[in-house]
Every structure is written in C-alpha cells, then in structure tokens.
Design a protein around this motif. Structure first.
Motif, short mmCIF file in Angstrom:
data_model
loop_
_atom_site.label_atom_id
_atom_site.label_comp_id
_atom_site.label_asym_id
_atom_site.label_seq_id
_atom_site.Cartn_x
_atom_site.Cartn_y
_atom_site.Cartn_z
N ASN A 62 0.82 -1.21 0.00
CA ASN A 62 0.00 0.00 0.00
C ASN A 62 0.85 1.27 0.00
O ASN A 62 0.45 2.29 -0.55
CB ASN A 62 -0.95 0.02 1.19
N ARG A 155 -1.72 -12.57 -0.72
CA ARG A 155 -3.13 -12.27 -0.51
C ARG A 155 -3.32 -10.79 -0.23
O ARG A 155 -2.48 -10.19 0.46
CB ARG A 155 -3.67 -13.06 0.67
N PRO A 156 -4.41 -10.20 -0.72
CA PRO A 156 -4.64 -8.77 -0.49
C PRO A 156 -4.65 -8.38 0.98
O PRO A 156 -4.18 -7.30 1.34
CB PRO A 156 -6.01 -8.51 -1.13
N ARG A 159 -1.16 -7.47 2.35
CA ARG A 159 -0.38 -6.40 1.71
C ARG A 159 -0.25 -5.21 2.57
O ARG A 159 -0.90 -4.56 3.11
CB ARG A 159 -0.98 -6.03 0.36
#
Length: 159
Positions: A62, A155-156, A159
């Motif tokens: 991010n 996996r999101p 993150r």
C-alpha cells in the motif's frame, strides 16, 4: 557558466574548451551529462540524487518505498529493515514492472519514472531491425507473459 534552471538543450552543455597552450580543466572540457553533474555540484545541487533511500520504514504494497529513475530499468539493493539485517539482495524494477518485493524481508519498492516522456527507440528506425524486440513502450526487451514472482501471489489482506 549558466545556472541549472537556464539549461534548456544539449547546446547549453557545451563547454568553452581550454585556452591554447593550457591543459583544460574538467569544467572547460566536460560535455553532456558529466558537465551537467559538475555544474550542479558547483551550485550545490545533486542532480542525480545520490542520497540513500529512506529506510526509516519498511515499504508495503500500500505504501512502497519510491525509487526515482531516469531509465527504463533500475536496480535496487535491499539490506533489510532495519538496515543491514540481511545481505544485500538486488531487485530490478522497470517501467513495465514498477513494483518489486524483497524475498528476504518483504520490503516493497516502486519505480517512479522521472525521465523523458518518450523512449529513445521512439525516434524512428536506427538500423535496429535485427533486435525485433522494441515493440513495447519503454524500449526494454520484455516479452508477453512475463513470469510471475511470489509478490503476485500475496493475498490482499497481507499487503
């Protein structure tokens, strides 16, 4: 000598040359990018921003650590977070693949392209017919279906 903000073209980076019978200095004989660097240093400006990356935090998906580059590809040496917690691992970011993640510490880096808006290959055919790999936008030699790395499978929620 012109101030850096008055340099508009390559002609502005041509030196006066040495006087007859003298040995020219670097400032009198350097041209192009070398002259730009010397002129910048004389004016207290680091035109290539050679400062180390900000390692006060670890880059995440991010909020990756930004790495500025004038070229289509940039090598980044990761030493971990905090600094020097693992041996240097070299990562490669490109305009086609701007985000890379260190396989050792998980730090994420993102290429921020600050170079010219067009590739050097966009100026027409210069006799590079044999390459056959200049069809992409950034002049690199990538191919369709570039292999995935472990960063593609995170996996999101991690993150």
């Amino acid at each position: 000598m012109k101030p850096l903000d008055e340099i508009k073209s390559e002609k502005d980076l041509l030196p006066p040359g040495g006087m007859p019978g003298t040995i020219p200095t670097d400032l009198e004989q350097s041209t192009g990018i070398e002259r730009l660097e010397i002129m910048g240093k004389m004016q207290g400006i680091d035109v290539f921003d050679m400062m180390p990356l900000d390692t006060s935090r670890k880059g995440t998906m991010n909020e990756p650590l930004k790495v500025k580059s004038f070229g289509d590809e940039q090598y980044i040496g990761c030493t971990g977070f905090p600094s020097d917690t693992h041996v240097i691992i070299w990562l490669t970011c490109s305009r086609d693949r701007p985000i890379e993640r260190c396989p050792e510490c998980g730090g994420v880096f993102e290429l921020e392209y600050v170079g010219p808006t067009e590739s050097h290959d966009a100026h027409g055919d210069h006799g590079h017919d044999s390459h056959g790999a200049h069809g992409d936008s950034d002049g690199s030699h990538n191919y369709d279906g570039e292999p995935k790395t472990m960063a593609d499978f995170v996996r999101p929620e991690y993150r």
